[in-house]
Design a protein around this motif. Structure first.
Motif, PDB file in Angstrom:
ATOM      1  N   PHE A   1       1.063  -1.201   0.065  1.00  0.00           N
ATOM      2  CA  PHE A   1       0.064  -0.073   0.236  1.00  0.00           C
ATOM      3  C   PHE A   1       0.896   1.236  -0.069  1.00  0.00           C
ATOM      4  CE2 PHE A   1      -3.698  -2.925   1.538  1.00  0.00           C
ATOM      5  CZ  PHE A   1      -4.668  -2.217   0.432  1.00  0.00           C
ATOM      6  N   LYS A   2       1.845   1.201   0.712  1.00  0.00           N
ATOM      7  CA  LYS A   2       2.803   2.491   1.042  1.00  0.00           C
ATOM      8  C   LYS A   2       3.427   2.574  -0.472  1.00  0.00           C
ATOM      9  CE  LYS A   2       3.944   2.417   5.724  1.00  0.00           C
ATOM     10  NZ  LYS A   2       5.109   2.537   7.046  1.00  0.00           N
ATOM     11  N   GLY A   3       3.995   1.452  -1.161  1.00  0.00           N
ATOM     12  CA  GLY A   3       4.520   1.785  -2.176  1.00  0.00           C
ATOM     13  C   GLY A   3       3.648   2.183  -3.389  1.00  0.00           C
ATOM     14  N   TYR A   4       2.276   2.026  -3.391  1.00  0.00           N
ATOM     15  CA  TYR A   4       1.459   2.233  -4.430  1.00  0.00           C
ATOM     16  C   TYR A   4       1.114   3.686  -4.212  1.00  0.00           C
ATOM     17  CZ  TYR A   4      -2.147   1.034  -8.072  1.00  0.00           C
ATOM     18  OH  TYR A   4      -3.024   1.200  -9.073  1.00  0.00           O
ATOM     19  N   ILE A   5       0.794   4.085  -2.985  1.00  0.00           N
ATOM     20  CA  ILE A   5       0.330   5.533  -2.692  1.00  0.00           C
ATOM     21  C   ILE A   5       1.625   6.462  -3.096  1.00  0.00           C
ATOM     22  CG2 ILE A   5      -0.054   6.805  -0.860  1.00  0.00           C
ATOM     23  CD1 ILE A   5      -1.596   4.471   0.400  1.00  0.00           C
ATOM     24  N   GLU A   6       2.703   5.986  -2.723  1.00  0.00           N
ATOM     25  CA  GLU A   6       3.978   6.881  -3.065  1.00  0.00           C
ATOM     26  C   GLU A   6       4.050   7.075  -4.609  1.00  0.00           C
ATOM     27  OE1 GLU A   6       8.621   6.994  -2.344  1.00  0.00           O
ATOM     28  OE2 GLU A   6       7.451   5.449  -1.079  1.00  0.00           O
TER      29      GLU A   6
ATOM     30  N   LEU B   1       1.440   9.448  -5.599  1.00  0.00           N
ATOM     31  CA  LEU B   1       1.881  10.917  -5.127  1.00  0.00           C
ATOM     32  C   LEU B   1       2.723  11.320  -5.905  1.00  0.00           C
ATOM     33  CD1 LEU B   1       1.993  10.497  -1.259  1.00  0.00           C
ATOM     34  CD2 LEU B   1       0.460  11.841  -2.536  1.00  0.00           C
ATOM     35  N   GLN B   2       3.840  10.711  -6.487  1.00  0.00           N
ATOM     36  CA  GLN B   2       4.816  11.047  -7.309  1.00  0.00           C
ATOM     37  C   GLN B   2       4.015  11.668  -8.743  1.00  0.00           C
ATOM     38  OE1 GLN B   2       7.568   7.915  -7.729  1.00  0.00           O
ATOM     39  NE2 GLN B   2       8.688   8.715  -5.605  1.00  0.00           N
ATOM     40  N   LEU B   3       3.186  10.797  -9.140  1.00  0.00           N
ATOM     41  CA  LEU B   3       2.553  10.991 -10.596  1.00  0.00           C
ATOM     42  C   LEU B   3       1.361  12.241 -10.052  1.00  0.00           C
ATOM     43  CD1 LEU B   3       1.919   7.550 -11.549  1.00  0.00           C
ATOM     44  CD2 LEU B   3       3.623   9.045 -12.382  1.00  0.00           C
ATOM     45  N   ARG B   4       1.082  12.510  -8.858  1.00  0.00           N
ATOM     46  CA  ARG B   4       0.103  13.737  -8.498  1.00  0.00           C
ATOM     47  C   ARG B   4      -1.166  13.330  -8.938  1.00  0.00           C
ATOM     48  NH1 ARG B   4       4.171  14.873  -6.673  1.00  0.00           N
ATOM     49  NH2 ARG B   4       5.206  16.976  -6.589  1.00  0.00           N
TER      50      ARG B   4
ATOM     51  N   ARG C   1      -6.668   9.350  -6.935  1.00  0.00           N
ATOM     52  CA  ARG C   1      -6.086   7.724  -6.735  1.00  0.00           C
ATOM     53  C   ARG C   1      -5.513   7.390  -5.266  1.00  0.00           C
ATOM     54  NH1 ARG C   1      -5.361   4.370 -11.347  1.00  0.00           N
ATOM     55  NH2 ARG C   1      -6.201   5.107 -13.234  1.00  0.00           N
ATOM     56  N   CYS C   2      -4.743   8.410  -4.774  1.00  0.00           N
ATOM     57  CA  CYS C   2      -4.456   8.277  -3.399  1.00  0.00           C
ATOM     58  C   CYS C   2      -5.468   7.938  -2.336  1.00  0.00           C
ATOM     59  CB  CYS C   2      -3.354   9.491  -3.119  1.00  0.00           C
ATOM     60  SG  CYS C   2      -1.896   9.665  -4.164  1.00  0.00           S
TER      61      CYS C   2
ATOM     62  N   TYR D   1      -5.902   4.971   0.162  1.00  0.00           N
ATOM     63  CA  TYR D   1      -5.914   5.049   1.587  1.00  0.00           C
ATOM     64  C   TYR D   1      -7.353   4.538   2.027  1.00  0.00           C
ATOM     65  CZ  TYR D   1      -1.929   7.980   2.430  1.00  0.00           C
ATOM     66  OH  TYR D   1      -0.655   8.574   2.735  1.00  0.00           O
ATOM     67  N   GLU D   2      -8.488   4.652   1.380  1.00  0.00           N
ATOM     68  CA  GLU D   2      -9.593   4.253   1.996  1.00  0.00           C
ATOM     69  C   GLU D   2      -9.557   2.495   1.778  1.00  0.00           C
ATOM     70  OE1 GLU D   2     -12.659   5.681  -0.849  1.00  0.00           O
ATOM     71  OE2 GLU D   2     -12.187   7.810   0.098  1.00  0.00           O
ATOM     72  N   LYS D   3      -8.911   2.118   0.746  1.00  0.00           N
ATOM     73  CA  LYS D   3      -8.647   0.725   0.921  1.00  0.00           C
ATOM     74  C   LYS D   3      -7.887   0.088   1.764  1.00  0.00           C
ATOM     75  CE  LYS D   3     -10.977  -0.736  -2.991  1.00  0.00           C
ATOM     76  NZ  LYS D   3     -12.166  -1.726  -2.836  1.00  0.00           N
ATOM     77  N   PHE D   4      -6.839   0.680   2.003  1.00  0.00           N
ATOM     78  CA  PHE D   4      -5.987   0.459   3.351  1.00  0.00           C
ATOM     79  C   PHE D   4      -6.369   0.580   4.585  1.00  0.00           C
ATOM     80  CE2 PHE D   4      -1.162   1.648   4.539  1.00  0.00           C
ATOM     81  CZ  PHE D   4      -1.248   0.473   5.106  1.00  0.00           C
ATOM     82  N   LEU D   5      -7.243   1.398   4.880  1.00  0.00           N
ATOM     83  CA  LEU D   5      -7.954   1.635   5.982  1.00  0.00           C
ATOM     84  C   LEU D   5      -9.049   0.613   6.408  1.00  0.00           C
ATOM     85  CD1 LEU D   5      -8.049   5.589   6.321  1.00  0.00           C
ATOM     86  CD2 LEU D   5      -6.667   3.672   7.675  1.00  0.00           C
TER      87      LEU D   5
END
Length: 506
Positions: free
Chosen positions: A267-272, A275-278, A282-283, A287-291
């Motif tokens: 999850f962290k890698g996918y979110i990062e 984020l880099q792609l702005r 999607r972030c 996060y919703e799926k992660f939580l």
């Protein structure tokens, strides 16, 4: 064949050489042992027929082929060429034999090759000898234990530095074929790095993106994701696809990884990545799926709220924090509450901050919360700041009277004393000083695990004046201390009766 030999060597009949040569030739035909071929060639060499001797060795090599190779034949052949000062021929013979004869049957061959290179070889030749020797050692290690992955790593580093791509790939394929026998992750941790190194070799050294993709995909198909997975390999594959400018494949890989084995690192890698792609929407979804997967993870809630804060959506950030503190189970609630309070302070929402502190105090009466609340009031800059801080300290002191942890109450009083020393009048300082406890040494009985007596131990306890006033036993203890002190003074006077006389005379 015999007629050919007769025609070739007819000029040597007078010496009797032809008859002996024919006899030896017949011997190797009837008894084709290696030693007989060697004797035949040496006979030719002894009589000075070098070309014929070389042909005998060549015919012997051809006769035995690659299925019945013998190191003794090649050693003799190489020594023959060495006697003729044909260094390049010697080197070719040794290398040809070493590449085809199994290592356990080539000890003598390797030994003689080493001696030859030391005598006639250059630096490159000596290095080749060392490399071949190490290769032989690694081959023996991996044959003895195919699951010795450390030996495979050493072997692969060697071949990567000195051989062609096909040889390296062959060794990698042999290494990854040794799958761990059990489905336990601890047995796979070293093995998986064989795949990682293989993929990196194909991408960075061989410059073959398609083969790199195949290596990653084969590895991911092999891992039993229902039992465990390796986030590292998923993330490396996604990063590889991004380097190939294939963003859909990268997202597909990470989405598949989360679907098969939702892990924190994935999850962290996918979110990062997003984020880099702005790609902030999607972030949010990630996060919703992660939580949904780990609602007790305070760090994720905080990161989600921080993202909304960075995007300028304060209401969404506040809503995320509210959802977070409402969870029935949290792994680090104190960190979450602190982050929420800091968020409101940054927004300069002081009333909301006070409300948060009061809500937190309903859940816990920890002394650090009280101290933090007092320090917050000190930073607001309001006109009645000092009186509010003093009220908080007084309220906290009353609340913590029933606290079993006397060290916490002492910590509060020390913080209050520091506050009064810096901002309060002398009367307030004296009042707090009267509240400070007395430190006394006590003894208590110890018991071992089986219930037997284990002696006594000394410890320090704190007696607060407010508690002493309400407890008769503590009053009695204080009176006993005063009496003991008086008794000690009387004894000192009895031991020195002339003290008063001397003082009056003086």
């Amino acid at each position: 064949m015999l007629s050919l030999i007769i025609r070739t060597k007819s000029s040597f009949v007078q010496d009797g050489w032809l008859e002996i040569s024919l006899n030896i030739h017949a011997l190797v035909i009837v008894h084709p042992d290696v030693k007989n071929w060697i004797k035949y060639a040496r006979f030719e060499e002894k009589h000075g027929y070098i070309a014929h001797a070389r042909k005998v060795y060549e015919r012997a090599v051809e006769f035995f082929g690659e299925d019945h190779m013998d190191e003794n034949l090649y050693v003799a052949f190489a020594k023959f060429e060495e006697n003729q000062k044909e260094s390049e021929r010697v080197r070719v013979i040794y290398k040809y034999a070493l590449d085809r004869i199994s290592k356990q049957h080539a000890q003598e061959l390797f030994k003689n090759y080493t001696i030859f290179e030391k005598k006639y070889g250059d630096r490159r030749g000596i290095e080749d000898i060392i490399v071949n020797k190490r290769r032989f050692q690694y081959e023996e290690e991996v044959k003895a234990n195919p699951h010795n992955y450390d030996a495979w790593f050493d072997y692969l580093r060697l071949v990567e530095s000195d051989t062609d791509a096909n040889t390296v790939r062959e060794v990698y394929e042999r290494a990854i074929a040794n799958i761990p026998p059990t489905k336990e992750k601890r047995h796979w941790k070293r093995y998986i790095y064989l795949w990682i190194n293989y993929a990196l070799y194909e991408e960075l050294d061989a410059k073959d993106p398609e083969r790199t993709r195949q290596v990653y995909q084969a590895c991911l198909e092999l891992i039993p994701h229902k039992k465990f997975t390796f986030a590292k390999i998923w993330l490396m594959y996604a990063q590889f696809e991004i380097r190939q400018k294939n963003l859909p494949m990268a997202r597909k890989a990470l989405g598949t990884s989360i679907g098969k084995s939702p892990k924190l690192k994935l999850f962290k890698g996918y979110i990062e990545l997003e984020l880099q792609l702005r790609e902030f929407d999607r972030c949010r979804k990630l996060y919703e799926k992660f939580l949904e997967f780990t609602p007790e993870n305070c760090t994720t809630w905080i990161k989600f709220a921080e993202l909304e804060t960075i995007l300028g959506d304060v209401d969404r950030a506040r809503a995320v924090y509210e959802l977070a503190i409402g969870q029935p189970r949290l792994d680090m609630p104190e960190v979450l509450w602190k982050s929420y309070i800091d968020f409101e302070i940054e927004q300069e929402e002081y009333d909301k901050t006070r409300n948060l502190y009061r809500r937190l105090l309903q859940r816990t009466q920890h002394v650090k919360v009280w101290i933090s609340l007092a320090q917050f009031e000190l930073t607001t800059g309001a006109e009645d700041t000092l009186s509010k801080c003093r009220q908080i300290y007084e309220e906290a002191n009353k609340t913590l009277r029933n606290c079993e942890e006397k060290e916490e109450r002492l910590m509060l009083l020390e913080s209050w004393r520091s506050f009064e020393e810096e901002f309060g009048p002398e009367s307030a300082q004296e009042r707090v000083a009267k509240l400070m406890p007395e430190r006394v040494k006590k003894r208590r009985k110890l018991q071992s695990e089986d219930g037997s007596d284990a002696g006594w131990e000394e410890y320090y306890d704190y007696i607060f004046p407010e508690d002493a006033a309400n407890q008769p036993n503590l009053k009695l203890l204080a009176m006993a201390k005063i009496w003991k002190k008086q008794q000690k003074n009387d004894e000192e006077e009895e031991q020195d009766p002339d003290k008063d006389i001397d003082e009056s005379t003086a």
